[in-house]
Design an enzyme around this catalytic site. Structure first.
Site, PDB file in Angstrom:
ATOM      1  N   ASP A   1       0.836  -1.202   0.000  1.00 43.55           N
ATOM      2  CA  ASP A   1       0.000   0.000   0.000  1.00 43.55           C
ATOM      3  C   ASP A   1       0.869   1.250   0.000  1.00 43.55           C
ATOM      4  O   ASP A   1       2.085   1.192   0.191  1.00 43.55           O
ATOM      5  CB  ASP A   1      -0.955  -0.019   1.200  1.00 43.55           C
ATOM      6  CG  ASP A   1      -0.218  -0.055   2.527  1.00 43.55           C
ATOM      7  OD1 ASP A   1       0.561   0.858   2.798  1.00 43.55           O
ATOM      8  OD2 ASP A   1      -0.423  -1.029   3.299  1.00 43.55           O
TER       9      ASP A   1
ATOM     10  N   GLU B   1      22.316 -22.879 -17.147  1.00 47.74           N
ATOM     11  CA  GLU B   1      21.413 -21.956 -16.438  1.00 47.74           C
ATOM     12  C   GLU B   1      22.188 -20.784 -15.849  1.00 47.74           C
ATOM     13  O   GLU B   1      21.697 -19.657 -15.827  1.00 47.74           O
ATOM     14  CB  GLU B   1      20.665 -22.699 -15.329  1.00 47.74           C
ATOM     15  CG  GLU B   1      19.234 -22.997 -15.722  1.00 47.74           C
ATOM     16  CD  GLU B   1      18.329 -23.330 -14.550  1.00 47.74           C
ATOM     17  OE1 GLU B   1      17.117 -23.340 -14.772  1.00 47.74           O
ATOM     18  OE2 GLU B   1      18.834 -23.589 -13.428  1.00 47.74           O
TER      19      GLU B   1
END
Ligand code: DGJ
Length: 724
Positions: A530, A610
């Site tokens: 928020d 990777e």
């Protein structure tokens, strides 16, 4: 002029670049709302007001023509006991038990700076004007100041309310909303963002109807259940068209918002503090401030509305120096080790991450007290050197020697029953008297309304930060707050709000003392995402769910109000720990790049292939990070549309660069080509895409044609660069 007042007509007008907001004092002194919407030059919209008969609705005593019922006319700040029978913004109980506050216009003031709040964060800004309108109830002496901050260039208005008691007797405030907005006519939809742990901010659209829709949280935090940000749109509004009103609250606790149609079809929106158990005693001479609400208007659909919020948040909310600078690419050890680590293991991860060009190593939960699992030691913020095998200072030094910064996890608001802190201070937790407290993740909540608790936390965190070169804090918070009772507090109805004020006090003290530390918020992922937290912490961990396909929805919903610079987003291992899904590395990294990028896996276990992919991904992110952090986001294909593809585009502010990302949520045999109309480019400039040159106009109107995606959850990232 952003604020103008016509004293004869008693008209107040707020103008931003593209929007107009107007109010008027009525013949009996009530403040009416006239208009909020697309800009109108020099308006007087008084004619819009309802001036028909009251038709059995209550009307003010002074109305000899029986007109002027407040429930039929649009109010600026409706209050209890005045005959306005919709959802009111202000409800209080007078000393004699009555619920009435009859607010009439008293005076106004224009300030050449943005107002600020004493105990809560709010938007700030140079050259931002404030309009202050004072309303008064002559009988009780209650005064209400309505504060409006006008952020012209973002088409954004902030609102807050200060209630003061100039009467002789105390009153009890039961409901103080930060804003009320009456839209006189029209049919609207409400878009809100609900969810749960691991699935935050799902979009839902409802018609605003004659029943009252309430959006709220009573979790003690703004919550994953419902985000405080919501949108009201004209019917059929979409990303690029339609009128949209966005509302949000600079607050991290319980909130409340309502949307309803009145008897004559007028629409009312209210928003503010949660009023579930709220009650605040206002003694004579005292004042009460509401949190700040923010609203913005776009006549060009949802994308523009999001841009207004994104720009305002990035430039005028958080004072951290990190708000504007490049954020570190981080590696967090949580999903790599959970509680099972030693200093040696951590250093191995840091070393491997350095090879991927990662900037910051973050040590998550488990480094303190006897915290071997989630059942113990929260509150005992003392380094467990035995577990680490070295001191924190030494560990940080070793990480720094690798050329990386060091960050640390805290969950300051919590305490475990099995902790030294709880044994010494059982009265420091929220707990109903004579009852066993509810548990959440086997932990209790510290009573942050108490200064002694805040001082303890301030000292403990300061001690740790002073003992080692820590440049980042992950501020976690892992349970809803219940058991609302604070020993020694006179009025328990004040507790929820006092908790949030205490949290802001602590965060304010720490962020001011440690301006060089980057704070990242977290609440079991995104349960406290928020504007209140974003005022202290420029970024928040968006969700504990790191599956890139679930993240498409989570990040999509989050993006309506919050910029990508606010969304913590990491590459994790496949199969994913939360849902077991297998996805390619390229898709995991492409989705994580729509945020503040990092890793959350054991890099020491990555294959060489990777590792190379990760290094390339980090380097690519660093190249485009400025665009991600500061640019404009365009949501091209929604995860809610039935098209097996989700796509978005980020465009740099100067339109010289854009990154297009497309992710396949499903694949079919015999697929069609992908046609995508791009957005936000310079119409008459040329751009290079996949080695071909197209004009901006071409890409935005005829669109880009791409080969279909092949393979489970495959994706593509395409860099679009301006060539002339
Ligand atoms: C919940 C957070 O969301 C996770 O990222 C992790 O920090 C754990 N808490 C640690 O307990």
């Amino acid at each position: 002029m952003t604020i103008s007042v016509d004293k004869d007509k008693k008209l107040f007008t707020l103008q931003t670049k593209n929007s107009t907001y107007q109010m008027k004092v009525s013949r009996f002194g009530y403040l009416y709302h006239l208009y909020y919407g697309k800009k109108i030059e020099e308006p007087d919209l008084s004619y819009l007001l309802y001036n028909g008969p009251s038709n059995y609705a209550p009307y003010p005593h002074e109305s000899s023509d029986k007109m002027g019922s407040l429930t039929l006319t649009s109010q600026e700040y409706p209050s209890v006991g005045t005959g306005d029978l919709g959802s009111v913004a202000l409800d209080l109980e007078n000393a004699d038990g009555t619920h009435v506050v009859n607010l009439k216009y008293k005076n106004y003031q224009i300030l050449d700076n943005k107002y600020s709040l004493e105990q809560m964060p709010s938007f700030y800004g140079q050259g931002v004007q404030t309009l202050r309108i004072v309303l008064v109830d002559e009988v009780s002496g209650i005064e209400v100041e309505l504060l409006y901050g006008v952020f012209d260039k973002y088409d954004l208005l902030t609102r807050a309310v200060r209630v003061s008691n100039f009467g002789k007797q105390a009153v009890k405030l039961n409901r103080v909303q930060s804003l009320s907005l009456d839209l006189l006519h029209g049919n609207f939809d409400l878009i809100h963002f609900h969810g749960r742990w691991g699935s935050e901010r799902n979009l839902e659209k409802l018609p605003i109807s004659h029943t009252t829709t309430t959006l709220s949280s009573n979790y003690g935090v703004s919550s994953a259940k419902e985000n405080p940000g919501f949108i009201v749109t004209t019917k059929n509004a979409d990303e690029m068209s339609g009128s949209c009103y966005g509302f949000n609250l600079v607050y991290s606790g319980d909130f409340n918002a309502t949307a309803e149609q009145g008897t004559l079809g007028q629409n009312r929106i209210t928003m503010g503090l949660g009023d579930n158990q709220f009650s605040w005693k206002l003694e004579p001479g005292a004042s009460f401030e509401s949190p700040e609400a923010v609203m913005s208007f776009s006549s060009h659909g949802l994308t523009q509305l999001s841009h207004n919020f994104h720009d305002a948040i990035r430039n005028n909310l958080c004072r951290s120096k990190y708000e504007k600078v490049r954020r570190p690419v981080l590696i967090n050890n949580w999903e790599a080790t959970y509680f099972d680590f030693t200093g040696k293991k951590l250093l191995a991860i840091a070393k491997a991450a350095k090879k991927l060009d990662v900037d910051l190593f973050v040590l998550d939960d488990g480094w303190f007290g006897n915290r071997s699992n989630e059942d113990h030691a929260l509150g005992d913020w003392f380094v467990n050197e035995k577990k680490l095998g070295l001191s924190l200072k030494e560990l940080v030094q070793k990480v720094n020697n690798l050329g990386m910064d060091f960050g640390l996890w805290f969950e300051p608001e919590m305490v475990s029953e099995d902790s030294k802190l709880y044994r010494h201070h059982p009265d420091w937790v929220l707990n109903f008297p004579d009852r066993k407290p509810l548990l959440g993740r086997n932990q209790l909540v510290l009573d942050l309304s108490k200064e002694s608790v805040r001082n303890y936390l301030f000292e403990r965190i300061s001690d740790i930060l002073d003992s080692a070169n820590v440049s980042y804090i992950k501020w976690d918070m892992n349970r809803p707050i219940t058991d609302w009772y604070s020993k020694g507090l006179k009025d328990q109805g004040e507790l929820q709000h006092r908790y949030v004020l205490g949290l802001y006090d602590l965060l304010g003290r720490l962020t001011r003392k440690y301006p060089d530390v980057l704070f990242e918020g977290c609440a079991s992922g995104g349960a406290r995402f928020d504007l209140g937290m974003l005022a202290y912490e420029p970024q928040i961990w968006t969700s504990d769910n790191t599956d890139p396909i679930n993240r498409l929805n989570i990040q999509y919903g989050t993006s309506f109000f919050y910029p990508l610079s606010a969304m913590g987003s990491h590459v994790s291992v496949s199969p994913n720990h939360q849902n077991g899904r297998i996805t390619p590395f390229a898709t995991r990294s492409a989705v994580a790049m729509a945020g503040t990028f990092g890793y959350e896996l054991d890099v020491t276990k990555m294959s060489e292939v990777e590792q190379q992919q990760a290094k390339d991904a980090t380097d690519f992110y660093k190249k485009i990070q400025d665009m991600t952090i500061n640019g404009d986001l365009y949501r091209l294909l929604s995860p809610y549309a039935d098209n097996d593809l989700v796509a978005w585009q980020v465009v740099s502010k100067d339109k010289s660069q854009s990154l297009l990302t497309i992710v396949a949520t499903d694949v079919v045999a015999n697929p069609a080509f992908i046609y995508l109309k791009l957005r936000g480019l310079a119409e008459f400039s040329d751009y290079k895409v996949d080695g071909q040159i197209y004009s901006g106009q071409t890409l935005m109107n005829a669109g880009l044609k791409l080969d279909p995606l092949k393979g489970s959850y495959s994706s593509r990232q395409i860099l679009i660069e301006k060539v002339s």
